[in-house]
Design a protein around this motif. Structure first.
Motif, PDB file in Angstrom:
ATOM      1  N   ILE B 147       0.840  -1.206   0.000  1.00  0.00           N
ATOM      2  CA  ILE B 147       0.000   0.000   0.000  1.00  0.00           C
ATOM      3  C   ILE B 147       0.875   1.257   0.000  1.00  0.00           C
ATOM      4  CG2 ILE B 147      -1.598   1.340   1.445  1.00  0.00           C
ATOM      5  CD1 ILE B 147      -2.955  -1.321   2.174  1.00  0.00           C
ATOM      6  N   PHE B 148       1.870   1.269   0.881  1.00  0.00           N
ATOM      7  CA  PHE B 148       2.734   2.450   0.983  1.00  0.00           C
ATOM      8  C   PHE B 148       3.508   2.684  -0.312  1.00  0.00           C
ATOM      9  CE2 PHE B 148       3.252   3.098   5.858  1.00  0.00           C
ATOM     10  CZ  PHE B 148       1.881   3.057   5.988  1.00  0.00           C
ATOM     11  N   ASP B 149       3.982   1.614  -0.936  1.00  0.00           N
ATOM     12  CA  ASP B 149       4.732   1.754  -2.190  1.00  0.00           C
ATOM     13  C   ASP B 149       3.862   2.394  -3.279  1.00  0.00           C
ATOM     14  OD1 ASP B 149       6.983   0.694  -1.088  1.00  0.00           O
ATOM     15  OD2 ASP B 149       6.793  -1.289  -2.014  1.00  0.00           O
ATOM     16  N   ALA B 150       2.653   1.916  -3.402  1.00  0.00           N
ATOM     17  CA  ALA B 150       1.778   2.434  -4.463  1.00  0.00           C
ATOM     18  C   ALA B 150       1.484   3.919  -4.237  1.00  0.00           C
ATOM     19  CB  ALA B 150       0.479   1.632  -4.520  1.00  0.00           C
ATOM     20  N   ILE B 151       1.303   4.297  -2.977  1.00  0.00           N
ATOM     21  CA  ILE B 151       1.043   5.715  -2.673  1.00  0.00           C
ATOM     22  C   ILE B 151       2.302   6.554  -2.923  1.00  0.00           C
ATOM     23  CG2 ILE B 151       0.477   7.360  -0.822  1.00  0.00           C
ATOM     24  CD1 ILE B 151      -1.421   5.211   0.342  1.00  0.00           C
ATOM     25  N   ALA B 152       3.447   6.043  -2.474  1.00  0.00           N
ATOM     26  CA  ALA B 152       4.706   6.799  -2.619  1.00  0.00           C
ATOM     27  C   ALA B 152       5.101   6.964  -4.088  1.00  0.00           C
ATOM     28  CB  ALA B 152       5.820   6.098  -1.846  1.00  0.00           C
ATOM     29  N   ASN B 153       4.795   5.979  -4.906  1.00  0.00           N
ATOM     30  CA  ASN B 153       5.213   6.005  -6.312  1.00  0.00           C
ATOM     31  C   ASN B 153       4.181   6.631  -7.250  1.00  0.00           C
ATOM     32  OD1 ASN B 153       7.645   4.765  -5.646  1.00  0.00           O
ATOM     33  ND2 ASN B 153       6.711   2.723  -5.763  1.00  0.00           N
ATOM     34  N   ARG B 154       3.189   7.288  -6.714  1.00  0.00           N
ATOM     35  CA  ARG B 154       2.149   7.903  -7.556  1.00  0.00           C
ATOM     36  C   ARG B 154       2.748   9.075  -8.337  1.00  0.00           C
ATOM     37  NH1 ARG B 154       1.871  10.411  -2.587  1.00  0.00           N
ATOM     38  NH2 ARG B 154       1.227  12.597  -2.576  1.00  0.00           N
ATOM     39  N   PRO B 155       2.064   9.533  -9.390  1.00  0.00           N
ATOM     40  CA  PRO B 155       2.533  10.714 -10.123  1.00  0.00           C
ATOM     41  C   PRO B 155       2.691  11.915  -9.181  1.00  0.00           C
ATOM     42  CG  PRO B 155       0.741   9.632 -11.303  1.00  0.00           C
ATOM     43  CD  PRO B 155       0.836   8.947  -9.981  1.00  0.00           C
ATOM     44  N   ALA B 156       3.707  12.751  -9.439  1.00  0.00           N
ATOM     45  CA  ALA B 156       4.058  13.837  -8.517  1.00  0.00           C
ATOM     46  C   ALA B 156       2.937  14.857  -8.318  1.00  0.00           C
ATOM     47  CB  ALA B 156       5.317  14.559  -9.012  1.00  0.00           C
ATOM     48  N   GLU B 157       2.089  15.012  -9.325  1.00  0.00           N
ATOM     49  CA  GLU B 157       1.024  16.030  -9.241  1.00  0.00           C
ATOM     50  C   GLU B 157      -0.237  15.512  -8.544  1.00  0.00           C
ATOM     51  OE1 GLU B 157       1.253  19.285 -10.283  1.00  0.00           O
ATOM     52  OE2 GLU B 157       3.368  18.739 -10.476  1.00  0.00           O
ATOM     53  N   MET B 158      -0.275  14.211  -8.276  1.00  0.00           N
ATOM     54  CA  MET B 158      -1.492  13.611  -7.718  1.00  0.00           C
ATOM     55  C   MET B 158      -1.551  13.760  -6.204  1.00  0.00           C
ATOM     56  SD  MET B 158      -2.572   9.576  -7.746  1.00  0.00           S
ATOM     57  CE  MET B 158      -2.796   9.410  -9.516  1.00  0.00           C
ATOM     58  N   SER B 159      -2.705  14.185  -5.691  1.00  0.00           N
ATOM     59  CA  SER B 159      -2.929  14.152  -4.245  1.00  0.00           C
ATOM     60  C   SER B 159      -3.775  12.937  -3.900  1.00  0.00           C
ATOM     61  CB  SER B 159      -3.618  15.430  -3.768  1.00  0.00           C
ATOM     62  OG  SER B 159      -2.740  16.532  -3.887  1.00  0.00           O
ATOM     63  N   VAL B 160      -3.602  12.454  -2.670  1.00  0.00           N
ATOM     64  CA  VAL B 160      -4.327  11.271  -2.213  1.00  0.00           C
ATOM     65  C   VAL B 160      -4.933  11.592  -0.850  1.00  0.00           C
ATOM     66  CG1 VAL B 160      -4.089   8.864  -1.444  1.00  0.00           C
ATOM     67  CG2 VAL B 160      -2.819   9.670  -3.449  1.00  0.00           C
ATOM     68  N   ILE B 161      -6.183  11.217  -0.680  1.00  0.00           N
ATOM     69  CA  ILE B 161      -6.828  11.350   0.634  1.00  0.00           C
ATOM     70  C   ILE B 161      -7.155   9.960   1.163  1.00  0.00           C
ATOM     71  CG2 ILE B 161      -8.811  12.240   1.922  1.00  0.00           C
ATOM     72  CD1 ILE B 161      -9.007  14.524  -0.037  1.00  0.00           C
ATOM     73  N   VAL B 162      -6.688   9.668   2.361  1.00  0.00           N
ATOM     74  CA  VAL B 162      -7.001   8.406   3.033  1.00  0.00           C
ATOM     75  C   VAL B 162      -7.873   8.739   4.232  1.00  0.00           C
ATOM     76  CG1 VAL B 162      -6.031   6.514   4.412  1.00  0.00           C
ATOM     77  CG2 VAL B 162      -4.863   7.260   2.317  1.00  0.00           C
ATOM     78  N   THR B 163      -9.006   8.049   4.361  1.00  0.00           N
ATOM     79  CA  THR B 163      -9.850   8.281   5.534  1.00  0.00           C
ATOM     80  C   THR B 163      -9.984   6.991   6.344  1.00  0.00           C
ATOM     81  OG1 THR B 163     -12.019   7.647   4.673  1.00  0.00           O
ATOM     82  CG2 THR B 163     -11.263   9.856   4.129  1.00  0.00           C
ATOM     83  N   GLY B 164     -10.483   7.151   7.572  1.00  0.00           N
ATOM     84  CA  GLY B 164     -10.772   6.010   8.431  1.00  0.00           C
ATOM     85  C   GLY B 164     -10.204   6.201   9.823  1.00  0.00           C
ATOM     86  N   ARG B 165     -10.815   5.524  10.778  1.00  0.00           N
ATOM     87  CA  ARG B 165     -10.354   5.621  12.163  1.00  0.00           C
ATOM     88  C   ARG B 165      -8.968   5.008  12.324  1.00  0.00           C
ATOM     89  NH1 ARG B 165     -15.394   4.888  16.248  1.00  0.00           N
ATOM     90  NH2 ARG B 165     -16.893   6.085  15.024  1.00  0.00           N
ATOM     91  N   ALA B 166      -8.324   5.387  13.413  1.00  0.00           N
ATOM     92  CA  ALA B 166      -7.119   4.695  13.884  1.00  0.00           C
ATOM     93  C   ALA B 166      -6.028   4.564  12.832  1.00  0.00           C
ATOM     94  CB  ALA B 166      -7.494   3.311  14.426  1.00  0.00           C
ATOM     95  N   ALA B 167      -5.693   5.658  12.153  1.00  0.00           N
ATOM     96  CA  ALA B 167      -4.552   5.637  11.226  1.00  0.00           C
ATOM     97  C   ALA B 167      -3.287   5.298  12.017  1.00  0.00           C
ATOM     98  CB  ALA B 167      -4.405   6.988  10.545  1.00  0.00           C
ATOM     99  N   SER B 168      -2.455   4.468  11.449  1.00  0.00           N
ATOM    100  CA  SER B 168      -1.234   4.033  12.151  1.00  0.00           C
ATOM    101  C   SER B 168      -0.200   5.164  12.181  1.00  0.00           C
ATOM    102  CB  SER B 168      -0.636   2.825  11.447  1.00  0.00           C
ATOM    103  OG  SER B 168      -0.147   3.220  10.168  1.00  0.00           O
ATOM    104  N   LYS B 169       0.771   5.012  13.055  1.00  0.00           N
ATOM    105  CA  LYS B 169       1.865   5.979  13.162  1.00  0.00           C
ATOM    106  C   LYS B 169       2.599   6.074  11.825  1.00  0.00           C
ATOM    107  CE  LYS B 169       5.569   7.130  16.413  1.00  0.00           C
ATOM    108  NZ  LYS B 169       6.877   6.603  15.987  1.00  0.00           N
ATOM    109  N   ALA B 170       2.839   4.934  11.202  1.00  0.00           N
ATOM    110  CA  ALA B 170       3.585   4.912   9.932  1.00  0.00           C
ATOM    111  C   ALA B 170       2.838   5.697   8.847  1.00  0.00           C
ATOM    112  CB  ALA B 170       3.798   3.468   9.490  1.00  0.00           C
ATOM    113  N   LEU B 171       1.531   5.542   8.799  1.00  0.00           N
ATOM    114  CA  LEU B 171       0.733   6.251   7.798  1.00  0.00           C
ATOM    115  C   LEU B 171       0.754   7.760   8.070  1.00  0.00           C
ATOM    116  CD1 LEU B 171      -1.156   6.026   5.344  1.00  0.00           C
ATOM    117  CD2 LEU B 171      -3.070   5.751   6.935  1.00  0.00           C
ATOM    118  N   ARG B 172       0.653   8.117   9.353  1.00  0.00           N
ATOM    119  CA  ARG B 172       0.698   9.549   9.724  1.00  0.00           C
ATOM    120  C   ARG B 172       2.047  10.155   9.356  1.00  0.00           C
ATOM    121  NH1 ARG B 172      -3.223  10.592  14.444  1.00  0.00           N
ATOM    122  NH2 ARG B 172      -4.417   8.687  14.514  1.00  0.00           N
TER     123      ARG B 172
END
Lengths: 200, 200
Positions: B147-172
């Motif tokens: 999951i992290f790889d796909a988000i990190a490797n996205r196109p530079a101009e793209m923004s991503v919003i992740v929602t949901g309770r209890a986001a992990s420290k790593a995600l934050r």
């Protein structure tokens, strides 16, 4: 020894029982007042997201936007283009630190609040979004009692969403639901420019 | 003695100088990762509100909805009806405590994540909403690194919003902006039934 799948199933059964019990206890049906406040990102977006949720069920919604609005605003463009049936009033004077003119702010707030009162009397609306209303209260542009009365006397089926930083204690007490959006981290503070289509 | 209007003007001038200074310091332009987490109301709505903000500027957006989705969902209805150009995938298995079947959850998550990966590679998208993704991480349905790889490797101009309770420290830590939505008060706890067009 139980497998992970069986443990998961048991845990989820207990969770379902708890959720079902809570749902059974909530029996009052009425429109609610939601206050979305705090310094974190996403309060106005949440209000607009709720408007489209409402429209997606075939209900009507109305919007008054206090403060923001003189600039190019994505959500306003969208609603005007794709939801022309939604009554939408923008308080035209922009951020108060841009205008630097209290009298003009008050006149603009007065006009916007009159529109809000109109929406709050309209029983065809399932939801009214009063975006950034907290600033009107904070700066004292409209008498608090007048605002509270109009919200309190709305049709019983209507829900209202108020957004904006620094909601007062009185507003929080009046609300059925209050979300305090905390600003844990913001791209802006890391030197990233506010982004069209994301930040406005 | 200064009048209230003059004091107001001076205070607003100081505020404008501060705001202008901060804006001048933020010079990096790139898509950002926003995490909307916490137990309070409005995280998913905020994600959907951001999608319409993005569309309102003429940009493209895509949505994958994890978890929610088997029931009648206002925002999904709306997007399907009025924004047919928006790619929208719903992970069909519903709340995990309803299915009580871990294998089925994993299969549904795998399918939904494959769709998310497709969107995260699509450089025509200005914004991708991964609604309720935190549950996929929490329940370990998809490997975190993938999951992290796909988000990190996205196109530079793209923004991503992740929602949901209890986001992990790593995600934050990975995120540029994190809003922690606190549940100060909720109508449900006062016995008010979840409301169509407001709560879903």
């Amino acid at each position: 020894m139980e497998s992970r799948d069986i443990r998961h199933k048991k845990a989820m059964e207990r969770r379902k029982a708890l959720v079902d019990e809570k749902v059974a206890e909530a029996t009052t049906e009425k429109g609610i007042l939601i206050v979305l406040t705090g310094n974190g990102k996403g309060k106005s977006s949440s209000g607009f997201g709720s408007v489209i949720r409402c429209l997606g069920h075939g209900y009507n919604a109305g919007i008054v936007q206090f403060i923001k609005g003189t600039w190019d605003c994505g959500e306003r463009n969208f609603i005007e283009q794709r939801c022309p049936e939604v009554p939408y009033h923008v308080m035209g004077s922009g951020f108060t630190w841009e205008t630097q003119n209290r009298e003009r702010d008050i006149a603009a707030a007065e006009q916007a609040w009159a529109k809000a009162e109109e929406l709050l009397r309209d029983d065809s609306l399932h939801l009214v979004l009063l975006d950034e209303l907290t600033y009107v209260l904070k700066y004292g542009w409209i008498e608090q009692q007048r605002i509270f009365d109009a919200i309190a006397n709305r049709p019983a089926e209507m829900s209202v969403i108020v957004t904006g930083r620094a909601a007062s204690k009185a507003l929080r007490e009046m609300a059925d639901t209050v979300a305090e959006v905390g600003d844990e981290k913001h791209a802006f503070r890391a030197g990233i420019k506010a982004r069209k289509g994301v930040d406005w």
